[in-house]
Design a protein around this motif. Structure first.
Motif, PDB file in Angstrom:
ATOM      1  N   PHE A 152      -1.124  13.851   3.545  1.00 17.94           N
ATOM      2  CA  PHE A 152      -2.153  12.821   3.627  1.00 17.94           C
ATOM      3  C   PHE A 152      -2.443  12.477   5.100  1.00 17.94           C
ATOM      4  O   PHE A 152      -1.514  12.400   5.912  1.00 17.94           O
ATOM      5  CB  PHE A 152      -1.651  11.591   2.869  1.00 17.94           C
ATOM      6  CG  PHE A 152      -2.662  10.501   2.738  1.00 17.94           C
ATOM      7  CD1 PHE A 152      -3.811  10.678   1.983  1.00 17.94           C
ATOM      8  CD2 PHE A 152      -2.471   9.275   3.370  1.00 17.94           C
ATOM      9  CE1 PHE A 152      -4.750   9.666   1.859  1.00 17.94           C
ATOM     10  CE2 PHE A 152      -3.405   8.261   3.245  1.00 17.94           C
ATOM     11  CZ  PHE A 152      -4.545   8.460   2.490  1.00 17.94           C
ATOM     12  N   CYS A 212       2.009  11.209  -5.458  1.00 21.37           N
ATOM     13  CA  CYS A 212       0.863  10.414  -5.897  1.00 21.37           C
ATOM     14  C   CYS A 212      -0.250  11.251  -6.507  1.00 21.37           C
ATOM     15  O   CYS A 212      -0.929  10.814  -7.418  1.00 21.37           O
ATOM     16  CB  CYS A 212       0.434   9.536  -4.724  1.00 21.37           C
ATOM     17  SG  CYS A 212      -1.213   9.611  -4.230  1.00 21.37           S
ATOM     18  N   PHE A 213      -0.398  12.515  -6.060  1.00 25.29           N
ATOM     19  CA  PHE A 213      -1.439  13.357  -6.646  1.00 25.29           C
ATOM     20  C   PHE A 213      -1.149  13.717  -8.099  1.00 25.29           C
ATOM     21  O   PHE A 213      -2.067  13.966  -8.870  1.00 25.29           O
ATOM     22  CB  PHE A 213      -1.594  14.650  -5.823  1.00 25.29           C
ATOM     23  CG  PHE A 213      -2.838  14.663  -5.005  1.00 25.29           C
ATOM     24  CD1 PHE A 213      -3.060  13.675  -4.062  1.00 25.29           C
ATOM     25  CD2 PHE A 213      -3.799  15.649  -5.175  1.00 25.29           C
ATOM     26  CE1 PHE A 213      -4.215  13.659  -3.310  1.00 25.29           C
ATOM     27  CE2 PHE A 213      -4.964  15.644  -4.426  1.00 25.29           C
ATOM     28  CZ  PHE A 213      -5.170  14.646  -3.486  1.00 25.29           C
ATOM     29  N   LEU A 259      -4.670  -1.903  -3.836  1.00 26.69           N
ATOM     30  CA  LEU A 259      -3.824  -1.036  -3.018  1.00 26.69           C
ATOM     31  C   LEU A 259      -2.381  -1.331  -3.400  1.00 26.69           C
ATOM     32  O   LEU A 259      -2.020  -2.493  -3.607  1.00 26.69           O
ATOM     33  CB  LEU A 259      -4.002  -1.348  -1.536  1.00 26.69           C
ATOM     34  CG  LEU A 259      -5.323  -0.963  -0.882  1.00 26.69           C
ATOM     35  CD1 LEU A 259      -5.445  -1.656   0.461  1.00 26.69           C
ATOM     36  CD2 LEU A 259      -5.428   0.534  -0.697  1.00 26.69           C
ATOM     37  N   ALA A 260      -1.586  -0.291  -3.495  1.00 30.33           N
ATOM     38  CA  ALA A 260      -0.166  -0.498  -3.802  1.00 30.33           C
ATOM     39  C   ALA A 260       0.613   0.738  -3.439  1.00 30.33           C
ATOM     40  O   ALA A 260       0.046   1.835  -3.323  1.00 30.33           O
ATOM     41  CB  ALA A 260       0.026  -0.796  -5.286  1.00 30.33           C
ATOM     42  N   GLU A 310       4.216  16.796  -0.131  1.00 32.38           N
ATOM     43  CA  GLU A 310       3.360  16.338  -1.232  1.00 32.38           C
ATOM     44  C   GLU A 310       2.988  17.555  -2.048  1.00 32.38           C
ATOM     45  O   GLU A 310       2.770  18.617  -1.486  1.00 32.38           O
ATOM     46  CB  GLU A 310       2.048  15.744  -0.692  1.00 32.38           C
ATOM     47  CG  GLU A 310       2.225  14.565   0.212  1.00 32.38           C
ATOM     48  CD  GLU A 310       0.902  14.156   0.889  1.00 32.38           C
ATOM     49  OE1 GLU A 310      -0.170  14.684   0.550  1.00 32.38           O
ATOM     50  OE2 GLU A 310       0.976  13.297   1.770  1.00 32.38           O
ATOM     51  N   SER A 323       1.406   6.307  -3.797  1.00 33.03           N
ATOM     52  CA  SER A 323       0.370   5.332  -3.543  1.00 33.03           C
ATOM     53  C   SER A 323      -0.088   4.897  -4.930  1.00 33.03           C
ATOM     54  O   SER A 323      -0.676   5.686  -5.669  1.00 33.03           O
ATOM     55  CB  SER A 323      -0.787   5.962  -2.769  1.00 33.03           C
ATOM     56  OG  SER A 323      -1.911   5.114  -2.874  1.00 33.03           O
ATOM     57  N   THR A 368      -2.388   3.064  -5.499  1.00 30.31           N
ATOM     58  CA  THR A 368      -3.836   2.915  -5.376  1.00 30.31           C
ATOM     59  C   THR A 368      -4.587   3.989  -6.164  1.00 30.31           C
ATOM     60  O   THR A 368      -5.731   3.785  -6.551  1.00 30.31           O
ATOM     61  CB  THR A 368      -4.214   3.040  -3.876  1.00 30.31           C
ATOM     62  OG1 THR A 368      -3.281   2.292  -3.104  1.00 30.31           O
ATOM     63  CG2 THR A 368      -5.610   2.557  -3.608  1.00 30.31           C
ATOM     64  N   LYS A 369      -3.963   5.115  -6.365  1.00 29.75           N
ATOM     65  CA  LYS A 369      -4.654   6.271  -6.958  1.00 29.75           C
ATOM     66  C   LYS A 369      -4.524   6.248  -8.483  1.00 29.75           C
ATOM     67  O   LYS A 369      -4.986   5.311  -9.088  1.00 29.75           O
ATOM     68  CB  LYS A 369      -4.123   7.556  -6.329  1.00 29.75           C
ATOM     69  CG  LYS A 369      -4.021   7.503  -4.793  1.00 29.75           C
ATOM     70  CD  LYS A 369      -5.364   7.367  -4.110  1.00 29.75           C
ATOM     71  CE  LYS A 369      -5.272   6.994  -2.632  1.00 29.75           C
ATOM     72  NZ  LYS A 369      -4.429   7.853  -1.805  1.00 29.75           N
ATOM     73  N   LEU A 415      -9.370   8.467  -4.746  1.00 26.77           N
ATOM     74  CA  LEU A 415      -9.187   9.475  -5.793  1.00 26.77           C
ATOM     75  C   LEU A 415      -8.354   8.879  -6.920  1.00 26.77           C
ATOM     76  O   LEU A 415      -7.715   7.844  -6.747  1.00 26.77           O
ATOM     77  CB  LEU A 415      -8.522  10.734  -5.227  1.00 26.77           C
ATOM     78  CG  LEU A 415      -7.080  10.643  -4.740  1.00 26.77           C
ATOM     79  CD1 LEU A 415      -6.095  11.084  -5.791  1.00 26.77           C
ATOM     80  CD2 LEU A 415      -6.901  11.462  -3.494  1.00 26.77           C
ATOM     81  N   SER A 474       0.866  -1.186   0.000  1.00 25.24           N
ATOM     82  CA  SER A 474       0.000   0.000   0.000  1.00 25.24           C
ATOM     83  C   SER A 474       0.901   1.233   0.000  1.00 25.24           C
ATOM     84  O   SER A 474       2.107   1.140   0.265  1.00 25.24           O
ATOM     85  CB  SER A 474      -0.908   0.021   1.242  1.00 25.24           C
ATOM     86  OG  SER A 474      -0.136   0.296   2.399  1.00 25.24           O
ATOM     87  N   GLY A 475       0.292   2.370  -0.263  1.00 30.21           N
ATOM     88  CA  GLY A 475       1.048   3.616  -0.210  1.00 30.21           C
ATOM     89  C   GLY A 475       1.593   3.869   1.189  1.00 30.21           C
ATOM     90  O   GLY A 475       2.738   4.312   1.365  1.00 30.21           O
ATOM     91  N   MET A 476       0.787   3.573   2.207  1.00 28.48           N
ATOM     92  CA  MET A 476       1.242   3.812   3.583  1.00 28.48           C
ATOM     93  C   MET A 476       2.390   2.879   3.972  1.00 28.48           C
ATOM     94  O   MET A 476       3.272   3.259   4.738  1.00 28.48           O
ATOM     95  CB  MET A 476       0.077   3.683   4.578  1.00 28.48           C
ATOM     96  CG  MET A 476      -0.859   4.881   4.601  1.00 28.48           C
ATOM     97  SD  MET A 476      -0.048   6.505   4.466  1.00 28.48           S
ATOM     98  CE  MET A 476       0.985   6.528   5.926  1.00 28.48           C
ATOM     99  N   ASP A 529       6.081  12.754  -1.870  1.00 29.49           N
ATOM    100  CA  ASP A 529       4.940  11.891  -2.192  1.00 29.49           C
ATOM    101  C   ASP A 529       4.313  12.482  -3.455  1.00 29.49           C
ATOM    102  O   ASP A 529       3.696  13.540  -3.413  1.00 29.49           O
ATOM    103  CB  ASP A 529       3.959  11.895  -1.012  1.00 29.49           C
ATOM    104  CG  ASP A 529       2.724  11.029  -1.258  1.00 29.49           C
ATOM    105  OD1 ASP A 529       2.365  10.819  -2.433  1.00 29.49           O
ATOM    106  OD2 ASP A 529       2.106  10.590  -0.279  1.00 29.49           O
TER     107      ASP A 529
HETATM  108  C1  LIG Z   1      -3.795   7.560  -0.657  1.00 32.24           C
HETATM  109  C2  LIG Z   1      -2.565   8.277  -0.366  1.00 32.24           C
HETATM  110  C3  LIG Z   1      -1.552   7.689   0.408  1.00 32.24           C
HETATM  111  C4  LIG Z   1      -1.689   6.317   1.036  1.00 32.24           C
HETATM  112  O1  LIG Z   1      -1.835   5.318   0.088  1.00 32.24           O
HETATM  113  P1  LIG Z   1      -2.614   3.941   0.372  1.00 32.24           P
HETATM  114  O2  LIG Z   1      -2.378   3.171  -0.885  1.00 32.24           O
HETATM  115  O3  LIG Z   1      -4.041   4.282   0.628  1.00 32.24           O
HETATM  116  O4  LIG Z   1      -1.971   3.303   1.556  1.00 32.24           O
HETATM  117  C5  LIG Z   1      -0.392   8.415   0.640  1.00 32.24           C
HETATM  118  N1  LIG Z   1      -0.245   9.661   0.134  1.00 32.24           N
HETATM  119  C6  LIG Z   1      -1.199  10.257  -0.610  1.00 32.24           C
HETATM  120  C7  LIG Z   1      -0.975  11.634  -1.135  1.00 32.24           C
HETATM  121  C8  LIG Z   1      -2.395   9.598  -0.888  1.00 32.24           C
HETATM  122  O5  LIG Z   1      -3.344  10.206  -1.611  1.00 32.24           O
END
Ligand SMILES: *Cc1c(COP(=O)(O)O)cnc(C)c1O
Length: 389
Positions: free
Chosen positions: A109, A183-184, A215-216, A152, A203, A205-206, A334, A83-85, A181
């Motif tokens: 986050f 991911c956005f 989840l990743a 982020e 993450s 996941t997004k 998201l 997961s991202g976390m 981070d």
């Molecule tokens: C969702 C998110 C995470 C965590 O990711 P998961 O895959 O839900 O564990 C971390 N940072 C940002 C910016 C996120 O949007």
């Protein structure tokens, strides 16, 4: 390696074909791998050669996914997480020792905030926050144990933009590791390593999966740092599964065209909302009215999938808006192909004090939309109906 374009890496960055000459990469659902003989086994464990031993360490599908992300981000090496976390936690835990200190942007986050405030202090790892637009305050927060500068951009849910080049310079001057981070934005819109980031976290996941299935997480960056993260992770076991790695790698094939459409739809929605009489304000990095519009233009290819706006009438108006939404999903994710609306004040950020919410720019009537891949006319029509009430 030939420097191919992003889209080509996304599609062609596959593992070597097996004896079956498959066109699309197979899934290696194998927890362990076998050795030829005693010498092969010895040399593999001695790390004299690179090969698969056990899927907690590495797996062909996981490696394919990581290699693609590395090439997209311009990174030397990486490790993929469940997961991202898991990526955020393992990165901190692998690189920091008791007594170390992290300086982070306050707008991060929610779970990362909880990690910094409730979990890492158990191992005597502390943190200080700076406001996203007060980078000049960072140096005053540096202490003898400060190791990591963390941020982020764009932020969640306020879509504020942080200056990556300035962060890179501050980190370099003060000998801090810059961890972003990303991911956005996804690697398609922004590559923080170009601006001096030592590590980039996603993450998956997004936007990377983008279809709400898995989840990743993944951390990429310098080979030296990733080696430490790898050694920590292969022992503690947060690895991404081969099946989810395969899904992610397939998803990356379409990342650029999906993100192009996400951004096109988001910009249209943001423009529409700006002139809506029931809306107080709209924030989207590529709207001219965004306070960091020029910065966003400089460091991002497009504005991303998230639009934030405030409904006139505060909490009550916010609640009736959500009850009137028909097509869009009320959900916490998201970057999904399906558009999602969330109300940060009553959900993801409800545990913050009123003061903390104000600091992170979250108001009672604030709505966050993750703009998906439906036709923009239908997205606008659903939101418009809900606004009209
Ligand atoms: C969702 C998110 C995470 C965590 O990711 P998961 O895959 O839900 O564990 C971390 N940072 C940002 C910016 C996120 O949007």
């Amino acid at each position: 390696m030939k420097k191919e374009k992003f889209e080509t890496i996304a599609v062609r960055g596959q593992m070597e074909r097996s004896q079956y000459m498959e066109h699309s990469s197979p899934i290696y659902l194998s927890s362990s791998f076998v050795f030829e003989d005693a010498e092969d086994m010895r040399a593999s464990f001695a790390e004299e050669k690179e090969r698969n031993i056990y899927s907690r360490y590495a797996n062909p599908n996981t490696t394919e996914f990581i290699d693609k992300v590395c090439r997209m981000e311009g990174a030397e090496s990486g490790f993929a997480f469940a997961s991202g976390m898991a990526a955020v936690f393992s990165t901190f835990a692998a690189l920091l020792n008791s007594g170390d200190h992290i300086i982070a942007a306050r707008s991060i986050f929610g779970a990362t905030h909880t990690l910094l405030t409730n979990i890492l202090p158990k191992w005597n790892i502390s943190h200080s926050y700076f406001k996203y637009n007060e980078l000049e305050s960072i140096e005053s927060l540096i202490g003898p144990g400060t190791k990591i500068l963390y941020a982020e951009t764009p932020t969640n849910p306020g879509v504020d933009v942080l200056d990556l080049e300035a962060l890179g310079q501050i980190a370099k001057k003060n000998n801090l590791l810059l961890v972003i981070d990303n991911c956005f934005a996804s690697p398609y819109l922004q590559q923080p390593i170009k601006y001096g980031a030592d590590l980039v976290i996603h993450s998956g996941t997004k936007l990377m999966d983008g279809q709400g299935r898995v989840l990743a997480g993944v951390t990429v960056g310098s080979a030296e740092l990733i080696e430490k993260i790898y050694k920590f992770s292969r022992t503690t076991g947060p690895a991404l599964s081969p099946f989810n790695s395969w899904i992610l790698s397939k998803s990356l094939e379409t990342l650029s065209i999906r993100v192009d459409r996400h951004c096109e739809n988001a910009l249209k929605l943001a423009g529409y909302l700006e002139s809506h009489p029931k809306v107080n304000w709209v924030k989207y990095p590529f709207l001219k009215s965004h306070p960091q519009y020029h910065l966003a233009k400089k460091q991002m290819k497009a504005g991303g999938c998230v639009v934030a706006f405030e409904i006139k009438g505060g909490l009550g108006a916010g609640r009736s808006f959500f009850d009137a939404i028909e097509m869009l999903s009320l959900s916490a994710n998201l970057g999904d192909s399906r558009s999602i609306v969330t109300h940060p004040a009553s959900t993801t950020h409800s545990k913050l004090t009123a003061e903390e919410r104000q600091e992170t720019g979250i108001t009672d009537g604030m709505v966050r939309v993750s703009v998906g891949l439906e036709h923009i006319d239908d997205i606008i029509s659903d939101i418009n109906k809900a606004l009209e009430g």
